[in-house]
Design a protein around this motif. Structure first.
Motif, PDB file in Angstrom:
ATOM      1  N   ALA A  12      -4.924  -1.968  -8.557  1.00 42.79           N
ATOM      2  CA  ALA A  12      -4.852  -0.911  -7.549  1.00 42.79           C
ATOM      3  C   ALA A  12      -6.246  -0.536  -7.064  1.00 42.79           C
ATOM      4  O   ALA A  12      -7.168  -0.349  -7.873  1.00 42.79           O
ATOM      5  CB  ALA A  12      -4.153   0.316  -8.111  1.00 42.79           C
ATOM      6  N   ARG A  68      -3.672   3.553  -0.974  1.00 39.44           N
ATOM      7  CA  ARG A  68      -3.829   2.962  -2.302  1.00 39.44           C
ATOM      8  C   ARG A  68      -3.151   1.605  -2.264  1.00 39.44           C
ATOM      9  O   ARG A  68      -1.940   1.506  -2.085  1.00 39.44           O
ATOM     10  CB  ARG A  68      -3.196   3.847  -3.370  1.00 39.44           C
ATOM     11  N   TYR A 115       0.839  -1.205   0.000  1.00 42.92           N
ATOM     12  CA  TYR A 115       0.000   0.000   0.000  1.00 42.92           C
ATOM     13  C   TYR A 115       0.868   1.246   0.000  1.00 42.92           C
ATOM     14  O   TYR A 115       2.058   1.210   0.366  1.00 42.92           O
ATOM     15  CB  TYR A 115      -0.943   0.019   1.205  1.00 42.92           C
ATOM     16  N   ASN A 127      -2.032   8.037   1.337  1.00 48.08           N
ATOM     17  CA  ASN A 127      -2.389   9.305   0.706  1.00 48.08           C
ATOM     18  C   ASN A 127      -3.381  10.027   1.614  1.00 48.08           C
ATOM     19  O   ASN A 127      -3.848   9.447   2.609  1.00 48.08           O
ATOM     20  CB  ASN A 127      -2.953   9.080  -0.705  1.00 48.08           C
ATOM     21  N   GLN A 175      -8.292   1.949  -4.046  1.00 50.12           N
ATOM     22  CA  GLN A 175      -8.241   2.944  -2.985  1.00 50.12           C
ATOM     23  C   GLN A 175      -9.122   2.504  -1.822  1.00 50.12           C
ATOM     24  O   GLN A 175     -10.276   2.110  -2.024  1.00 50.12           O
ATOM     25  CB  GLN A 175      -8.723   4.304  -3.501  1.00 50.12           C
ATOM     26  N   GLU A 187      -2.297  -2.476  -3.622  1.00 53.17           N
ATOM     27  CA  GLU A 187      -2.039  -3.249  -4.833  1.00 53.17           C
ATOM     28  C   GLU A 187      -1.874  -4.724  -4.494  1.00 53.17           C
ATOM     29  O   GLU A 187      -1.394  -5.076  -3.415  1.00 53.17           O
ATOM     30  CB  GLU A 187      -0.783  -2.756  -5.553  1.00 53.17           C
TER      31      GLU A 187
END
Length: 263
Positions: free
Chosen positions: A216, A208, A200, A203, A218, A210
């Motif tokens: 990906a 975010r 991750y 943000n 959020q 993966e």
């Protein structure tokens, strides 16, 4: 000239919400096409294709420009540029290519059509305050591909059988409003899948995430703390996502976080 603020946009609706609102009088639906939204303007003999970002797309879709040039008078149309088989991934090649030579090649490899569903202006007459059903009369004089407006349940069944992305439901008495409006409703057919998230990036909205295939997703709000903690402590987190379709590479298109699996 048209800019990105001129587009009429849809509110979202789910199948359950639609069911609770039925029957909807004076509403019809059309297939949600999987392409690039384009407003086409013909003024003083020139055609301009503008996308939702306000960018001019004439060079990407030159055959659309040429076909619209064949019609006399000024007009403004709203619609979607799609491939013949309505495949978004193929259209992306056309939409994103800036190389002039590649654009010429792709016109042969990935032919497109402009599917029109509304008209804003005809020979200098502003039609936006007219009800949608009256605006559509002005499209009868155009020998172009047009979206078919049908009864909602009929269109819904057809879209599901054809494995479409969804449907757009519209109030046939509504004016054309240059903003997001409840007069137009977007119903997407999302599917569910499980992902094993292994990394991750933080943000301002959350994290975010993966998986090993680089899908990906959020994760926002308070839920991101649980996902982050599981990845930190056990190296992975099994989550449930919603998505529209899965590409040939196995990547999910427009995935969104639903929740932690077995949470």
């Amino acid at each position: 000239m048209i800019n990105k603020k001129d587009f009429m946009l849809c509110d979202k609706i789910t199948k359950e919400e639609l069911k609770n609102q039925m029957p909807l009088i004076n509403w019809k639906a059309n297939i949600k096409f999987d392409g690039e939204r384009i407003i086409a303007v013909k003024k003083d003999g020139e055609v301009f294709l503008v996308n939702r970002r306000g960018n001019l797309k004439n060079k990407n879709y030159l055959e659309v420009v040429e076909s619209l040039n064949a019609f006399e008078g000024d007009f403004i149309l709203d619609g979607e540029v799609i491939t013949y088989d309505d495949k978004f991934n193929l259209l992306q090649k056309r939409a994103l290519t800036k190389n002039p030579l590649k654009q010429i090649e792709l016109r042969k490899e990935v032919p497109v059509v402009y599917m029109v569903f509304d008209i804003l202006n005809f020979k200098g007459k502003d039609l936006r305050q007219m009800p949608l059903r009256k605006r559509l009369y002005y499209l009868d004089g155009f020998d172009i591909e047009k979206a078919e407006y049908r009864e909602i349940n009929e269109c819904l069944l057809s879209a599901e059988e054809e494995n479409r992305e969804g449907i757009i439901i519209k109030n046939m008495l509504s004016p054309y409003l240059s903003k997001r409006s409840g007069f137009w409703l977007k119903l997407k057919f999302f599917k569910n899948a499980n992902l094993k998230i292994i990394s991750y990036t933080e943000n301002p909205a959350g994290i975010r995430c993966e998986d090993k295939e680089l899908n990906a997703v959020q994760v926002s709000g308070q839920q991101h703390k649980e996902v982050k903690n599981l990845i930190d402590t056990q190296g992975y987190c099994d989550i449930i996502i919603q998505y529209l379709e899965q590409g040939k590479t196995g990547r999910y298109r427009f995935p969104s976080f639903v929740g932690v699996k077995n949470a």
